[in-house]
Design an enzyme around this catalytic site. Structure first.
Site, short mmCIF file in Angstrom:
data_model
loop_
_atom_site.label_atom_id
_atom_site.label_comp_id
_atom_site.label_asym_id
_atom_site.label_seq_id
_atom_site.Cartn_x
_atom_site.Cartn_y
_atom_site.Cartn_z
N HIS A 50 1.02 -1.29 -0.09
CA HIS A 50 -0.04 0.01 -0.13
C HIS A 50 1.00 1.23 0.08
CE1 HIS A 50 0.51 -0.77 4.34
NE2 HIS A 50 0.83 0.58 4.34
C1 T46 Z 1 4.10 0.55 6.99
C2 T46 Z 1 4.43 -0.59 7.45
C3 T46 Z 1 5.67 -0.58 7.84
C4 T46 Z 1 -4.11 -0.49 13.32
O1 T46 Z 1 -5.13 -0.59 13.82
N1 T46 Z 1 -3.26 0.60 13.64
C5 T46 Z 1 -2.18 1.14 13.31
O2 T46 Z 1 -1.64 1.96 13.71
C6 T46 Z 1 -1.77 0.22 12.19
C7 T46 Z 1 -0.21 0.50 11.47
C8 T46 Z 1 -2.46 -0.95 11.54
N2 T46 Z 1 -3.54 -1.27 12.39
C9 T46 Z 1 -4.40 -2.35 11.84
C10 T46 Z 1 -5.06 -2.08 10.42
C11 T46 Z 1 -4.88 -3.46 9.79
O3 T46 Z 1 -6.29 -4.25 10.11
O4 T46 Z 1 -3.59 -3.35 11.64
C12 T46 Z 1 -3.69 -4.33 10.49
C13 T46 Z 1 -2.50 -4.46 9.49
O5 T46 Z 1 -2.39 -3.00 9.11
P1 T46 Z 1 -1.49 -2.91 7.80
O6 T46 Z 1 -2.20 -3.49 6.85
O7 T46 Z 1 -1.19 -1.40 7.75
O8 T46 Z 1 -0.04 -3.36 8.07
P2 T46 Z 1 1.26 -3.41 7.54
O9 T46 Z 1 2.31 -4.08 8.30
O10 T46 Z 1 1.14 -3.90 6.04
O11 T46 Z 1 1.67 -1.80 7.30
C14 T46 Z 1 1.98 -1.25 8.29
C15 T46 Z 1 1.89 0.34 7.91
O12 T46 Z 1 0.51 0.47 7.62
C16 T46 Z 1 2.37 0.95 6.85
O13 T46 Z 1 2.14 2.39 6.67
O14 T46 Z 1 4.47 1.40 6.20
O15 T46 Z 1 3.45 -1.12 8.57
#
Ligand code: T46
Length: 133
Positions: A50
């Site tokens: 993303h």
């Molecule tokens: C990035 C990399 C390094 C939350 O509820 N709160 C939060 O602060 C975050 C980051 C995530 N979430 C929930 C949302 C989703 O249901 O955790 C789940 C996984 O989140 P996400 O798809 O964002 O996870 P990653 O590990 O793919 O990405 C994250 C960051 O979003 C992103 O900006 O750079 O870590």
């Protein structure tokens, strides 16, 4: 597309351990509104997929190592993070994936905004359209 921030490492007499201090608008280039950390991934897991419309982040591999693959819609870069004294600074509109996790990898992320799902671009074609604007 990104910057690598090299943090000052503080060494205290009589201890072998080290310390890094991260501060809003000093060695971190924005006001920190959120901190989260990610660990326990398998070697070949690929996370991310993303971009963000507004969010800026500094990512620090505080333990172990992993690779970030960054994409601005025109070119890609692969960044290997394995040093707790280095931060990967990513601004908005950068597609990111991360993988190649060591078993002890812990990634700490400092974010410029509170969590907001509406800030995500999770469709790569939509991301390319935003880059073209
Ligand atoms: C990035 C990399 C390094 C939350 O509820 N709160 C939060 O602060 C975050 C980051 C995530 N979430 C929930 C949302 C989703 O249901 O955790 C789940 C996984 O989140 P996400 O798809 O964002 O996870 P990653 O590990 O793919 O990405 C994250 C960051 O979003 C992103 O900006 O750079 O870590």
């Amino acid at each position: 597309m990104f910057d690598l921030l090299k943090f000052d490492v503080i060494k205290v007499n009589n201890y072998s351990g080290k310390l890094v201090a991260l501060e809003s608008c000093r060695n971190v280039p924005f006001d920190i509104k959120r901190v989260y950390y990610i660990w326990g991934n398998n070697l070949h897991d690929i996370r991310g997929h993303h971009a963000h419309k507004k969010l800026e982040q500094v990512l620090v591999c505080v333990s172990g190592a992993c690779d970030f693959i960054l994409d601005n819609g025109k070119e890609k870069a692969r960044v290997h993070l394995d040093n707790p004294a280095v931060g990967l600074y990513i601004k908005h509109n950068i597609w990111r994936e991360f993988t190649n996790f060591s078993h002890d990898c812990v990634v700490m992320v400092l974010a410029s905004e509170h969590y907001d799902e509406k800030d995500y671009i999770r469709d790569y074609n939509e991301f390319l359209k935003v880059c073209d604007q």
